[in-house]
Design a protein around this motif. Sequence first.
Motif, PDB file in Angstrom:
ATOM      1  N   LEU A  96       0.851  -1.194   0.000  1.00 22.71           N
ATOM      2  CA  LEU A  96       0.000   0.000   0.000  1.00 22.71           C
ATOM      3  C   LEU A  96       0.880   1.235   0.000  1.00 22.71           C
ATOM      4  N   SER A  97       0.564   2.153  -0.883  1.00 22.09           N
ATOM      5  CA  SER A  97       1.253   3.448  -0.944  1.00 22.09           C
ATOM      6  C   SER A  97       0.219   4.530  -0.686  1.00 22.09           C
ATOM      7  N   VAL A  98       0.545   5.468   0.223  1.00 35.57           N
ATOM      8  CA  VAL A  98      -0.365   6.565   0.534  1.00 35.57           C
ATOM      9  C   VAL A  98       0.393   7.880   0.360  1.00 35.57           C
ATOM     10  N   ASP A  99      -0.042   8.681  -0.584  1.00 31.63           N
ATOM     11  CA  ASP A  99       0.507  10.024  -0.770  1.00 31.63           C
ATOM     12  C   ASP A  99      -0.510  11.013  -0.222  1.00 31.63           C
ATOM     13  N   ARG A 100      -0.055  11.884   0.661  1.00 34.97           N
ATOM     14  CA  ARG A 100      -0.920  12.917   1.244  1.00 34.97           C
ATOM     15  C   ARG A 100      -0.467  14.257   0.702  1.00 34.97           C
ATOM     16  N   TRP A 101      -1.423  15.035   0.181  1.00 35.67           N
ATOM     17  CA  TRP A 101      -1.104  16.376  -0.283  1.00 35.67           C
ATOM     18  C   TRP A 101      -2.290  17.283  -0.025  1.00 35.67           C
ATOM     19  N   LEU A 102      -2.036  18.568  -0.108  1.00 35.18           N
ATOM     20  CA  LEU A 102      -3.077  19.564   0.143  1.00 35.18           C
ATOM     21  C   LEU A 102      -3.413  20.299  -1.142  1.00 35.18           C
ATOM     22  N   CYS A 103      -4.682  20.581  -1.313  1.00 35.11           N
ATOM     23  CA  CYS A 103      -5.173  21.427  -2.394  1.00 35.11           C
ATOM     24  C   CYS A 103      -5.951  22.534  -1.691  1.00 35.11           C
ATOM     25  N   ASP A 135      -4.062   9.941  -1.667  1.00 37.78           N
ATOM     26  CA  ASP A 135      -3.978   9.226  -2.934  1.00 37.78           C
ATOM     27  C   ASP A 135      -3.395   7.849  -2.643  1.00 37.78           C
ATOM     28  N   LEU A 136      -4.210   6.803  -2.790  1.00 34.17           N
ATOM     29  CA  LEU A 136      -3.794   5.448  -2.452  1.00 34.17           C
ATOM     30  C   LEU A 136      -3.466   4.649  -3.701  1.00 34.17           C
ATOM     31  N   ALA A 137      -2.471   3.787  -3.591  1.00 29.03           N
ATOM     32  CA  ALA A 137      -2.094   2.895  -4.684  1.00 29.03           C
ATOM     33  C   ALA A 137      -1.702   1.549  -4.098  1.00 29.03           C
ATOM     34  N   GLY A 138      -1.840   0.494  -4.894  1.00 31.53           N
ATOM     35  CA  GLY A 138      -1.473  -0.850  -4.447  1.00 31.53           C
ATOM     36  C   GLY A 138      -2.691  -1.614  -3.984  1.00 31.53           C
ATOM     37  N   SER A 139      -2.609  -2.179  -2.766  1.00 33.35           N
ATOM     38  CA  SER A 139      -3.691  -3.001  -2.219  1.00 33.35           C
ATOM     39  C   SER A 139      -4.067  -2.527  -0.825  1.00 33.35           C
ATOM     40  N   LEU A 140      -5.347  -2.294  -0.631  1.00 26.31           N
ATOM     41  CA  LEU A 140      -5.868  -1.939   0.687  1.00 26.31           C
ATOM     42  C   LEU A 140      -6.556  -3.192   1.231  1.00 26.31           C
ATOM     43  N   LEU A 191      -5.431   2.226   6.758  1.00 27.15           N
ATOM     44  CA  LEU A 191      -5.850   3.548   6.328  1.00 27.15           C
ATOM     45  C   LEU A 191      -6.131   4.495   7.488  1.00 27.15           C
ATOM     46  N   ARG A 192      -6.484   3.946   8.644  1.00 26.21           N
ATOM     47  CA  ARG A 192      -6.851   4.766   9.801  1.00 26.21           C
ATOM     48  C   ARG A 192      -5.833   5.854  10.159  1.00 26.21           C
ATOM     49  N   PRO A 193      -4.538   5.554  10.238  1.00 31.07           N
ATOM     50  CA  PRO A 193      -3.578   6.597  10.632  1.00 31.07           C
ATOM     51  C   PRO A 193      -3.539   7.786   9.664  1.00 31.07           C
ATOM     52  N   TYR A 194      -3.985   7.574   8.437  1.00 32.63           N
ATOM     53  CA  TYR A 194      -3.983   8.655   7.445  1.00 32.63           C
ATOM     54  C   TYR A 194      -5.295   9.448   7.474  1.00 32.63           C
ATOM     55  N   LEU A 195      -6.384   8.799   7.894  1.00 33.04           N
ATOM     56  CA  LEU A 195      -7.698   9.466   7.937  1.00 33.04           C
ATOM     57  C   LEU A 195      -7.935  10.241   9.228  1.00 33.04           C
ATOM     58  N   VAL A 196      -7.438   9.733  10.340  1.00 32.38           N
ATOM     59  CA  VAL A 196      -7.746  10.347  11.634  1.00 32.38           C
ATOM     60  C   VAL A 196      -7.281  11.802  11.725  1.00 32.38           C
ATOM     61  N   PRO A 197      -6.026  12.143  11.360  1.00 29.62           N
ATOM     62  CA  PRO A 197      -5.613  13.551  11.503  1.00 29.62           C
ATOM     63  C   PRO A 197      -6.481  14.546  10.722  1.00 29.62           C
ATOM     64  N   PRO A 198      -6.768  14.316   9.435  1.00 37.95           N
ATOM     65  CA  PRO A 198      -7.624  15.305   8.765  1.00 37.95           C
ATOM     66  C   PRO A 198      -9.063  15.311   9.280  1.00 37.95           C
ATOM     67  N   LEU A 199      -9.562  14.175   9.774  1.00 35.78           N
ATOM     68  CA  LEU A 199     -10.916  14.140  10.321  1.00 35.78           C
ATOM     69  C   LEU A 199     -11.020  14.890  11.646  1.00 35.78           C
ATOM     70  N   ALA A 200      -9.888  15.129  12.290  1.00 37.94           N
ATOM     71  CA  ALA A 200      -9.894  15.833  13.575  1.00 37.94           C
ATOM     72  C   ALA A 200     -10.047  17.343  13.412  1.00 37.94           C
ATOM     73  N   HIS A 201      -9.973  17.843  12.186  1.00 40.57           N
ATOM     74  CA  HIS A 201     -10.140  19.275  11.946  1.00 40.57           C
ATOM     75  C   HIS A 201     -11.582  19.696  12.214  1.00 40.57           C
ATOM     76  N   ARG A 202     -11.753  20.982  12.483  1.00 38.32           N
ATOM     77  CA  ARG A 202     -13.087  21.512  12.798  1.00 38.32           C
ATOM     78  C   ARG A 202     -14.080  21.277  11.660  1.00 38.32           C
ATOM     79  N   MET A 203     -13.711  21.602  10.451  1.00 30.21           N
ATOM     80  CA  MET A 203     -14.547  21.354   9.270  1.00 30.21           C
ATOM     81  C   MET A 203     -13.700  20.567   8.275  1.00 30.21           C
ATOM     82  N   PRO A 204     -13.591  19.262   8.466  1.00 33.10           N
ATOM     83  CA  PRO A 204     -12.697  18.483   7.609  1.00 33.10           C
ATOM     84  C   PRO A 204     -13.142  18.480   6.153  1.00 33.10           C
ATOM     85  N   MET A 205     -12.183  18.681   5.279  1.00 33.92           N
ATOM     86  CA  MET A 205     -12.423  18.598   3.842  1.00 33.92           C
ATOM     87  C   MET A 205     -11.386  17.622   3.301  1.00 33.92           C
TER      88      MET A 205
END
Length: 144
Positions: free
Chosen positions: A11-18, A25-30, A36-50
């Motif tokens: 699994l490859s996870v690239d995190r970037w901001l727009c 951006d995920l590639a490979g096999s999930l 995936l949790r360690p990559y989702l939790v930080p942005p979901l902790a924002h006040r208005m996550p996008m």
Amino acid sequence: MTGTSGPPPGLSVDRWLCGPITVLDLAGSLDAVDALRPYLVPPLAHRMPMIVVDLTRLETVAPEAFEMLADACRHADEAGGRMIVVTRPGTAPDTPDLILSSSMEGALEAFVIPGRGGRHRSRDRAAGGVQQGDGTAPPDPGGR
């Protein structure tokens, strides 16, 4: 020696901001949902996550991953934000809280274009628009 662990093998996870939008951006096999949790939790902790999660480069996705992504979409909505999952057409199951797009462009536009979001399902699908897993229009954060 203590360090941070990366994604599991395969699994490859690239995190970037727009702007204010976090893109995962995920590639490979999930194969393991917990990967995936360690990559989702930080942005979901924002006040208005996008957040946009792009699954189009994944070769395999564990079925339970879509349930976890639907839970994350629901959490983002409850926090006043939005999370959109980009998939190839026909690869995601019908899950009511899962907000889908068939293109990265359509997902990013859904954050900035008022009224964009799956109301005209056939037109939006052709244009890479956004729709919930059950085909209904996703909620519009901020009442736009």
